[in-house]
Each structure stands twice: as structure tokens, then as C-alpha cells.
Design an enzyme around this catalytic site. Structure first.
Site: not given
Ligand code: ADP
Ligand code: MG
Length: 643
Positions: A72, A178, A200, A10
């Protein structure tokens, strides 16, 4: 076996983790310091050597110009795309960036030597740390990984993530969404069918994804979220309150004291985490001049404070449901992801919104990595779930067709979420060409002969037209079962043909793997070969068009000097076309193209006036496919360049 163990990773905005399958269940591999999470922070030490994770996080305050976080956010994005991020994050971009160039981040100070890194390079440093942690744990090299990406990541962002893997020395066997990974961690694929909502809430981002599970395959049917919403907002709110208290009660303004602010940040995060499991806690920070800040916070106070923040997740959830065409009661499973969903109030909100008890058995900040490990295990053939080979939510290999010169033209890229569809335009290579052969290919290699041939079919009965005039629309569609349909339609005449193929049929994961590995080994050479072929094709096209031009009445209109210049450039192009230097070929094409602009315009005019006199365009000299840029026609029987 252990030497080709595949790990699941991850690669998060705030934290990154690596996990693997231990027997029947996935487990997270801790780092040397014993912690499962590696903060996604990279810094340069005094010797300009990279430090990753907890060590780097300390530099964020002490030496902010030597550290970078939240990388990211910049993956696979251009200078123009990241302007919004720059308002929120102190990324220091290289100063000489050209539009279209890959971003570079500056780390260090000019005086002592600055270095620049692309976002994939920074991510690669994080991946390398995870790789090392895994290698230390296994006592053996680790070279293969499954990496997760947000469901909404576009192709460039996915590509950048794969590049990061490659740079770190990891072969990225698959990118998994994800939310899909989180669902896999809970074994929801075994349910075969249903609707899953994945909520999330991480450090700095909020994502809601609605997945449809059919026959064990996850399809992302809607995503929504807020790229600037998460635990950081809670931290910042608590810090603001503490700073106000300190000023009001103690008469101290410590806003500009970075070290004190950092101490407060640490204290509020600890308090926040404590409040997820206890009813009250004390915020305690040492201040300058012997002063001390102490404040008790109850969970109830905390919940009241953060209510406006967590309420901001409601809108995106509603929108995602609406986009999916679903009502809350149609959701079968709710999965919580992200450290911030440990907050009981967040859980209560989710439960109320979806009218369902969410899954909470697994750690929400580990669940994505755990799911990546499940996927890795399936790819490695290490589970009896091999009959689940179709456990994909993405196409494992690119799909495309063969074009002029035996080159592969990819239409749907590897790792595209399925169902997927894409359309490209092509044209004919020869004057009067009535049939076009369509060769459907699968694989990553640049040349058709190196890819897997899936099917061939012909589009027949195209009425006679000059080369480059036909406008052939080729459409690829992969449904959720992985079945590919390819259709071709000549738009001017309406002629069409269609075929169905099954790309994954009979292909083992080993084969898929080796095709991907092949492409890694020969990527550079392939790229060069392809460039040469394409440049030569283009040169062939312009030379053929020039031949035609010389026979047309337009040629007579040109000045002697102009003709001489064209002849000279033509000779130069012919010479360089025989060589292997594709950049030189392109250069020669460009100059010839410029020199022939007027000729092309004159030909165009005569074609139009001939047509007005009742002749067909073809008879009049076929120069119509032109946009006033010289004689460049679409690549022969290849990628067309209609607008
Ligand atoms: P990301 O997906 O953005 O990399 P994570 O899923 O690791 O991030 O979530 C990190 C966030 O979760 C941080 O803001 C952290 O403070 C928060 N967090 C972690 N544990 C808890 C907890 N027990 N209670 C509240 N927030 C938590
Ligand atoms: Mg995350």
C-alpha cells in the site's frame, strides 16, 4: 439479490478484510482458515503461483525474495516518491524503470524465473483473495465493492486503488475514506452534526483525522500522522530487548539467524497481544544448541517500554487539532481504529488527549471494513437509508467542461473529497472570439456527448484578441452539500460569469453506477478516440499557425531549404491527420514543430517590434502566444498551456 451483493473492503497496509451487511449490522467474512484478517502479503510459491495472506507471510522469512508486504505504501507513487520507503522496506524494484513509469516490483529469483508486478497488480491479488473468500461464503459471484483508502490519499493513489479493484475483477463503486468508514460503522452519521476524531494506529502507520459531520455528510477537515509508526515499532523494540537478553544472559548471538529472529518476532507479538488483556505474560523461545529463552513481562513493564513509541502520536494529534482550528473539548466523538489501539495504554492516552471516552465497542482492526460494508449497503439500495443518498464525503462522478472536438476535460475528479475546488485555464479558438460557451459535464466518459450535461452558460464580451491569447480561468467549487458553482473569468479583460448547479440532484445511485460501469466497458475505445481528437486539434492549430506564418514577413527571411523542409513536413502532417493513428499524428506535429521554431521566433520578433511602433499585437500577426517552441499554440478553445 445475492448475486449483486456489494461488499466492503479494507485494503490495509498490514491486514485486509472484507465485510457485508447481514440484516441490520455489518459483519466480517472469514477466510477458509477461519480468520477475519488476511495479511496483506503476496508471495510466489515454488511454481511461481501467487499465494496470499497467512501462507505468504511464512515466505517472508524463508524466501524473502519471493514475497512482498506493505505494498500500500507504493500505490500510485513514482520512482522518485518512494526513495524514503526503500530505506525502511526491502522492496525490490525492477531495474529498468523510467522516470514517470508505473513502479514494478520484482518477485522470485532470476535463476528460476523472476516476475514483475505493479503495486495495483499486487493489491489486486489481495483483493482477489478477499473476493474469493466472499464468494465461498455466499456461494455466489461477487463483483462489486466499496474499498477504503486513507483520507490523505491523493488522486494517483486513489486511482491506483481503483485500478487494483478493476484488475481483481471487482467494480469499485466507491472509494471511502477510512476515518469516514469507521465513523459510519459506529452510526455516527445518524447524529447529523458534530466533530469526530478518528485515531488509527495500525501495524506500520499512524493516522489522525478530524471529521466534521454536517447534515449527515462527513467532511475531512484535517489529517495528520506518521507513515512509519505503529505496532511494528513495538514488535521491533521487544525483539531488540530479547536479542540483547539472549546475548547477555545466554552468550548467544542469534541476530543473523533469520529463523530464530522470526521465532522471536512471533513470540513477542503473541506476548504483546496477551498483554492487551492480561497483567503479565511469558516470552518463551527455543534457541539453537538446546538453549531456551524465557522471560516474564508485566503489563507495567510493557507500558513503560512502549511509552516513547505511543507518545509519538501526540504531536500529530495536536497539529491536526490546530489545523482544524479546534480545541480538544470541541471534539464530540472519538473513534479508535487499528489493531494497536487494543493496547489499554494507547486507549488511556487517547482519552486523555481528547478528554473523552473513545468508542471501543467494535473491533478496531475490523471497524473500517464494517463501515465499508455499511456504505456498500447504502449504495446497493439495501437499506432504508436511501434518503441518505447524500451520505458522501466524496464526489461520486467527475465534473468538467466540454472542450474543442467535443471532448470532456475533467476538472474535479470522481471520488474527490468534498468540499473541493479546482481551477483550469482555457483559451479561445478563433481570432476575435468575443463569447465562449461553457458546457458543464458530469461523468467518466471521454466524450462530452456521453456525459451528463449539467449546465451551459456563456462568458461574453471578451475584447478582440488573436486565438489563443485569451486566458480564461474556469473554477469549479463543490461545497459540503454537494452544490457545484462554476465561474469563468477572462484574466486579461476581467470579464466574468458564474453559475450554480447541483450535480447529484435527481441522479439515483443506479444511474451513477451504470455510468461508472459504462466507462469500464468502453474505457479503452474512449481513450483512443479522445487521443485522436486531441491530436487532430493540435495538428489543426499548428497548421493554421503555419498558414499565418507563411503570410508574415518572417517567411521571407527563411532559407529556401528551410521552407522546402517545412512544406514537406506540413504535407506529411496533413496526410497523417486524416488517419486514425494518434501516435503518428503526434510524431508529425513534433517534427513540424521543431522545423518551425525559427519561423516562430522571427514572427515573435516582428510582432514585438510592430507593437513598439504603436500597432496592436493582434494586427502584427498574433504569434505572440509562443514560448520559443515552434508554432504550438494552446488547443483551440481548449486546455491552455500557459506555463
Ligand atoms: P493496518 O491498518 O496497518 O493494516 P491493523 O489495523 O490490522 O493494521 O493493525 C495491525 C497491528 O495491530 C499489528 O501491529 C498487530 O500486532 C497489532 N495488534 C493486533 N491486535 C493487537 C492487540 N490485541 N494488542 C496489541 N496490538 C495488536
Ligand atoms: Mg488500517
Amino acid at each position: 439479490m445475492s448475486s449483486d451483493r456489494i461488499v466492503g473492503i479494507d485494503l490495509g497496509t498490514t491486514n485486509s478484510l472484507v465485510a457485508f451487511m447481514q440484516g441490520e449490522s455489518p459483519v466480517v467474512i472469514p477466510g477458509e482458515d477461519g480468520s477475519n484478517l488476511v495479511p496483506s502479503v503476496v508471495a510466489l510459491d515454488q511454481n511461481n503461483q501467487p499465494v496470499i495472506g497467512n501462507g505468504a507471510r511464512n515466505s517472508l522469512i524463508a524466501n524473502p525474495e519471493r514475497a512482498v508486504y506493505s505494498i500500500k505504501r507504493l500505490m500510485g507513487r513514482g520512482v522518485e516518491d518512494v526513495q524514503e520507503e526503500l530505506k525502511f522496506f526491502p522492496f525490490r524494484l525492477a531495474e529498468d524503470l523510467q522516470p514517470g513509469e508505473v513502479l514494478r516490483i520484482r518477485l522470485g529469483e532470476k535463476k528460476v524465473g523472476e516476475k514483475t508486478f505493479t503495486p495495483p497488480e499486487i493489491s489486486a491479488l489481495i483483493l482477489r483473495q478477499l473476493k474469493r473468500n466472499a464468494e465461498r461464503f455466499f456461494g455466489a459471484p461477487v463483483t462489486k465493492a466499496v474499498i477504503t483508502v486513507p483520507a490523505y490519499f491523493n488522486d494517483a493513489q486513489r486511482q491506483a486503488t481503483k485500478d487494483a479493484g478493476r484488475i481483481s475483477g471487482l467494480e469499485v463503486l466507491r472509494l471511502v475514506n477510512e476515518p469516514t468508514a469507521a465513523s459510519l460503522a459506529y452510526g455516527l452519521d445518524k447524529k447529523q452534526n458534530g466533530i469526530v476524531a478518528v485515531y488509527d494506529l495500525g501495524g506500520g502507520t499512524f493516522d489522525i483525522s478530524i471529521l466534521k459531520l454536517h447534515d449527515g455528510i462527513f467532511e475531512v477537515i484535517a489529517t495528520n500522522g506518521d507513515t512509519h509508526l505503529g505496532g511494528d515499532d513495538i514488535d521491533n523494540l521487544l525483539i531488540t530487548i530479547a536479542l540483547d537478553d539472549i546475548q547477555g544472559d545466554l552468550g548467544l548471538d542469534v541476530r543473523r539467524n533469520a529463523e530464530v529472529v522470526q521465532a522471536i518476532r512471533k513470540a513477542v507479538i503473541e506476548a504483546k497481544i496477551t498483554l492487551s488483556s492480561q497483567d503479565s505474560t511469558k516470552l518463551s523461545v527455543e534457541l539453537p544448541r538446546g538453549k531456551h529463552y524465557l522471560r516474564e513481562i508485566t503489563r507495567q513493564q510493557f507500558e513503560q517500554l512502549i511509552q516513547p513509541i505511543i507518545d509519538r502520536t501526540v504531536g500529530p494529534c495536536k497539529q491536526a487539532l490546530k489545523d482544524a482550528g479546534l480545541k480538544p473539548e470541541q471534539i464530540d466523538e472519538v473513534v479508535l481504529v487499528g489493531g494497536s489501539t487494543r493496547i489499554p495504554k494507547v486507549r488511556a492516552l487517547v482519552k486523555e488527549m481528547f478528554q473523552r471516552e473513545p468508542h471501543t465497542d467494535l473491533n478496531p482492526d475490523e471497524v473500517v471494513a464494517l463501515g465499508a460494508a455499511v456504505q456498500a449497503n447504502i449504495l446497493g439500495g439495501g437499506s432504508e437509508a436511501t434518503e441518505n443518498m447524500l451520505l458522501l464525503d466524496v464526489t461520486p462522478l467527475s465534473l468538467g467542461i466540454e472542450v474543442a472536438g467535443g471532448v470532456t476535460d475533467k476538472i474535479i475528479l470522481r471520488n474527490s473529497t468534498i468540499p473541493a475546488s479546482a481551477t483550469q485555464f482555457y483559451t479561445t479558438q478563433i481570432d476575435g472570439q468575443a463569447n465562449v460557451a461553457i458546457h458543464v459535464l458530469q461523468g467518466e466518459r471521454e466524450l462530452a456527448k456521453d456525459c451528463r450535461s449539467l449546465a451551459r452558460f456563456d462568458l461574453k464580451g471578451i475584447p478582440p484578441m488573436a486565438a489563443g491569447m485569451a486566458r480564461i480561468e474556469v473554477k469549479f467549487l463543490i461545497d459540503a452539500n454537494g452544490i457545484l458553482s462554476v465561474s469563468a473569468r477572462e484574466q486579461r479583460s476581467g470579464k466574468e460569469a458564474e453559475i450554480q448547479v447541483q450535480p447529484s440532484y435527481g441522479l439515483t445511485d443506479q444511474q451513477v453506477e451504470s455510468m461508472i460501469l459504462d466507462s469500464f466497458d468502453s474505457a479503452e475505445e474512449d481513450f483512443r478516440k479522445r487521443q485522436v481528437i486531441e491530436a487532430r486539434n493540435e495538428a489543426g492549430t499548428i497548421l493554421a499557425a503555419l498558414e499565418k506564418g507563411k503570410k508574415s514577413p518572417a517567411w521571407g527571411v527563411l532559407m529556401t531549404d528551410e521552407k522546402k523542409k517545412i512544406a514537406k513536413l506540413e504535407k506529411a502532417l496533413i496526410a497523417v491527420k486524416a488517419e486514425e493513428d494518434y501516435q503518428a499524428i503526434r510524431k508529425a506535429i513534433e517534427v513540424l514543430n521543431q522545423a518551425t521554431t525559427r519561423l516562430a521566433e522571427l514572427m515573435m520578433d516582428s510582432a514585438v517590434s510592430a507593437a513598439l511602433k504603436g500597432k496592436t499585437m493582434d494586427e502584427a500577426g498574433d504569434a505572440a502566444e509562443d514560448r520559443g517552441e515552434g508554432l504550438t499554440a494552446p488547443h483551440p478553445m481548449a486546455k491552455a498551456e500557459f506555463e
